[in-house]
Design a protein around this motif. Sequence first.
Motif, mmCIF file in Angstrom:
data_model
loop_
_atom_site.group_PDB
_atom_site.id
_atom_site.type_symbol
_atom_site.label_atom_id
_atom_site.label_comp_id
_atom_site.label_asym_id
_atom_site.label_seq_id
_atom_site.Cartn_x
_atom_site.Cartn_y
_atom_site.Cartn_z
ATOM 1 N N ILE A 73 0.849 -1.205 0.000
ATOM 2 C CA ILE A 73 0.000 0.000 0.000
ATOM 3 C C ILE A 73 0.883 1.252 0.000
ATOM 4 O O ILE A 73 0.633 2.200 -0.742
ATOM 5 N N ARG A 94 3.889 1.536 -1.138
ATOM 6 C CA ARG A 94 4.540 1.688 -2.438
ATOM 7 C C ARG A 94 3.559 2.307 -3.448
ATOM 8 O O ARG A 94 3.917 3.184 -4.235
ATOM 9 N N ALA A 95 2.311 1.806 -3.396
ATOM 10 C CA ALA A 95 1.296 2.349 -4.301
ATOM 11 C C ALA A 95 1.101 3.839 -4.036
ATOM 12 O O ALA A 95 1.038 4.648 -4.965
ATOM 13 N N TRP A 96 1.033 4.190 -2.765
ATOM 14 C CA TRP A 96 0.873 5.590 -2.399
ATOM 15 C C TRP A 96 2.079 6.400 -2.898
ATOM 16 O O TRP A 96 1.924 7.481 -3.483
ATOM 17 N N GLN A 104 4.142 5.749 -5.344
ATOM 18 C CA GLN A 104 4.129 5.863 -6.807
ATOM 19 C C GLN A 104 3.196 6.978 -7.238
ATOM 20 O O GLN A 104 3.529 7.803 -8.095
ATOM 21 N N ARG A 105 1.996 6.967 -6.671
ATOM 22 C CA ARG A 105 1.002 7.967 -7.062
ATOM 23 C C ARG A 105 1.433 9.365 -6.616
ATOM 24 O O ARG A 105 1.218 10.353 -7.324
ATOM 25 N N HIS A 137 3.974 10.540 -9.005
ATOM 26 C CA HIS A 137 3.285 10.848 -10.251
ATOM 27 C C HIS A 137 2.644 12.242 -10.153
ATOM 28 O O HIS A 137 2.757 13.055 -11.062
ATOM 29 N N ARG A 138 1.995 12.470 -9.007
ATOM 30 C CA ARG A 138 1.323 13.759 -8.795
ATOM 31 C C ARG A 138 2.337 14.906 -8.751
ATOM 32 O O ARG A 138 2.142 15.935 -9.372
#
Lengths: 416, 528
Positions: A251, A253-255, A257-258, A261-262
Motif C-alpha cells: 500500500i 509503495r502504491a501511495w 508511486q502515485r 506521479h502527482r
Amino acid sequence: MPRSNLSTSSSKRRALSALAWMVLWLIVFDIAIGVLFARQADPTVRPGVLSQYFDYGRSIAGKVRFMVGETDQTTASVCIAGWPDDGVDRPTEAASKDGTLVAVYGQSFAQRASQTWARQNPKLTLRIIAGPGAPLSYAYDRYLQDRHNHHAKIVVVGVLASAIPHLDTITAMTWNFERPPTYMYPRYQIRNNQLTQFEPPIRTLAQFREVLKAPLQWDDLLQKIQEHDGFYDSFVFHDNLVDRSVIGRLIRRAWGQRQQHRVNARYHTAQGYRPETGVIQTAQALLTEFAQAIRNDDRTPIILLLNDRGFDDHLYQEVAPLLRQKGIPFVSTHAYAPAKVLSNFLPDGHFIPSVDEITAQKMQAIYEASQAQTAYATVTSYEHDTGHDHSVFRGTDADLSHRQFGAYEPDDPSVP
Amino acid sequence: MAFNSIEFLIFLPVVYSLYRLLNLRWQNLMLLTASYLFYGWWDERFLFLIVLSTAIDYGSALMIEEGKVPRRARLGLSVWVLLSAIGFVGLNWQGDLLAITPQGWWVCLGMAVVVGLAHLLYPMFCRLSPSKRRGVFLFISMAANLTMLGFFKYFNFFIDSAEQMVSTLGVTASSLRLNIVLPVGISFYTFQTMSYTIDVYQRKMKPTHRFLDFALFVSFFPQLVAGPIERASHLLPRILNPRTITFDQSMRGLFLILLGLFKKVGVADSLAGSVDSIFLAGSPVGPLDIMAATALFAVQIYCDFSGYSDIARGTSKLLGIDLMVNFRIPYASATPSEFWERWHISLSSWLRDYLYIPLGGSRGKPSMVYRNLMLTMLLGGLWHGAAWNFVLWGAYQGAILCIYRALGITQTFQSRLGKTLQIGFFFVLTCYGWLLFRAVSFAQILDFTQTLAMGWGDLSLSIHKPTLAGIVGLMVLLFYELCEHGSGNTLFYRRLPSVVRGGLYAVMVFVILLGTSNAPVQFIYFQF
C-alpha cells in the motif's frame, strides 16, 4: 420466519463468512510472504528479486537505517554512491602523457556514455563524479567542490530530462524512494533574478551516519527536508508499523508511486515542463553558471542533454537555444535516440549501448574541435599578442565558438 | 476522476453515504452534482458540452413528441445553458477566476445569440405540421450531437487526411489544424443522448419533463466516460422511479468493483509495459515478439475495458441502479457474430439498432447485407478513434463478418474439440484485429504483417517480461473465467464454500495491491 427472510439472512451469513475468510487469507498471505521473502541480513548483498519487490514499500527511514551501516563495508553501495566521501580513488591527471583527463559530473547516463567514449578513445582518462539519477544542481555543486582537485581539460556535464523536476529537492531519498540513494545536494532557485542556494543540512556520508544514530538530529534533518524538498512525503518517509506488513508495504509503495506521479505532474506534462514552477529557469541559470565556471578554469565544457523516457525532446527545446546563444557545446540525444522510441532504452531505463556509442562519437567530435580551436586560439593570440591563452572559450569569442560547436548538434546530418 | 484513483476512493463512499441519507428527489440532485464533479475533475470546460447536449436533446424530444416546451422549462433551459457557459467556459478555474479569456467571452456571447435565436424561432417551430416538426427536431438533435462529436474528435483527423491527400497531388496545403482537446468520453454520452431522441422520434418511449433527472441520465457518473452506453428506455425509468438497495445487490456491486479493479489494476496495467515494449519499440522486432505483444494486448484491452464496465456496473448497483452487461467472456467466441454479442455489447447493440437495421439489416440481397455490415463496422471502427488504423480495424471486422456469413459459418461445432479449435482459430483472427487497433502507424501494420508472414528467420524474443501482478493476475483471471464459462453462471462464486470464496476475494485484493504499486495507467477507452 418468512422464507425470503430466511434466505436473505443465510445469504448475509455466507457473504459475511466469505469476507471473514478473505481477511484471514490476507493475513496468511502477509505472514507467508513476509517469511518466504524476508530481506537478507546483510545490506551489502543485493537481495533476491522478490525480496526486493516486497521491500520497495518499506519507509525510506526504515530502508536507510538498514542499508547504512557503521562503515562502507557494511553499507549498501546505493547509499554510498553520490557522497563526496564515497571512498573512490579518482585520477587527477591523465593516465598517459599524451592523454587527456575528462571530468564527468552527473549520473549513470553520463557515466555510461563517457565510459563508452573512453573505450573508443584510449587516450582519455575519466574522473567520474556521479550520483544515481542526479540532477544538475548536484553536478554543479560537486564541480565547485572538486574543481581544484584535478587537471581535466574537458568537463562533461550530464543533464537528465527526468531529473529537472528534482532541482526542487535536496536529497535523492525523496524522489527515489524504492531503493533510496542517500546523497544530498544544494537547492538552487532564482530569486530577484539571482541564483540563490540553499545549503544541504548534511554534506558527507560520515555526517549522515552520525545523524542517523541521533534521534533529535534525525528529526531535525527530516524537518529541513520537509521544508526544502518538493518531493517529500511523510507517509513514504517515516518508519512505523506499516513496515512490518507485506500488504502495508504494498500500500505504501502504491501511495508513493502515485505521490511521485502527482508531484512530477506539477513540473512536467506531455507538452513539456511547466514554466510556472521555475525549474527550467533554474536549469538555464545553472547551465550558464556551470559553463562559465568551467571556462574560467580553462576547460572545455560538454553538456550532455539526456532526453530520457517520458520526456520527449522537452529538455532540448528548453535549453538548446540558450546553449547556442552562449556558444556552449552540447550533445542532445533526442535526434538519434528519440525518447518515444522504447527500443532506444534498456528495461532499466538507461540508453542501449549503441546510443551511448553515438553520444561518445559526438563528444569526440567536440573534443577534436576544441583541440583545433585551442591551436587556432594560440595562433590568434600569438598574432595579436593578447597574452590570453584559450581566449577562444571566453566572452567575445563565443560567436566563433558557437559557429564551431554549432556543427556538432545532433540534428546536423554532417555529424557521424 | 478515474475509478482507479485515490480521489475516487474518497468520492464513492461520500456519495454512497449521502445517497443513503436522502430521498429520491434529493438523491437525484446529489447524483447530478456528483456526476458533474466527477466529470469536471478532468476539465471543467468539458462540462459545458454535456450541459449543451442535455439541453438540446431534452428540448428536441419534447418538441418531437408534444410540439411545445412549457414556458418555465424554456426559461430554465436558457438560464441553465447561459450560466453553464459562463461558469464552465467563461470563468478561469485554473487561475484568476474572473480573468475571463477572449475565447470564453466568445463562447458566452455565442450561446447568448443561440439562446436568443431559439426563443425567436420558437413560435415558428410550434406552427410546423407535426410530421415536419418531428423531422426538424430529430435533425437538430442529430446535427448538434454529431457536430460536437465531429468537431472535437474528428476535425483534426479530417484536416490532416485532406492535407495528406492534397499533398500527394503535389499541392502544398496550409495547415488548418486546431489545438483541440478531446473531451473524455464524448463518444459514449453523445451516442447515449442520441438514442433518447431517436427512441422518442420512433415512439418507443415518451419524453420526460423532469429536466434534472434527464440531465442525470446523460451524465450518470458510473457510466459517463466509458459506458456501458445505456438506452434511455432502460436507464431513465430507473432514475425517475424510487430505488431499493438490497444486501445482495450491495454485495454484488462490491464484488463487481473488486473484479473490475482486479482486471484493470491487477492485469491490464501490469501487461501494458510488455505490450508497449514491442508496439513502441521503433525498431525491427521478430514474429514471436509481435505475436506475444498482440496476444497480451488482447488481454490488456479486454481487462482494461471490461474492468471499467465492471466497476461502473458495481458502483451503479450500490446506488440501486442496474446497468447493462457489456462483456460476456468475448474470447470464448467461435464466430464474429458471437464475438459482437459478447464484446462491448452496449455499442454493438447500439450500432445494430440505430445503424445496421435502419440500413436494411439482414434483409434483402446478400450484396446489400454485406454493404450494411461493412458500413456498420467501418463506422464502428471510426467511433473508436480519429485514426485510419481504427477505420482499418472496422473494415477488418466487417470483412470477417461478411466472410463467415458467405461461408455459412454461423454456428459453433458440436464436438468439444471442434468447438475449441473454432474458438482458437477465431481468437487468432481477433488478435490480428487487435494488431491493427494497437499499431501506431500504417507503416507498423505493414511491417508487422510482413514479419508475421515472412520474417520467421528471427525467433528472438525481446518483449519486456510482464510484472509479477500481471503473471499472477493472468492465471487467476483465466481460472475465474473458465469457472464462469463452465458453470454458465456469472454468480457461480456465490456457490463456492466460504473458505474458497474468501480465498478468491483475497487473491484478487492481493493482485490489485501488487498492481497498484506499479505506475498508474489511464483507461484505454477514455480516449474514445
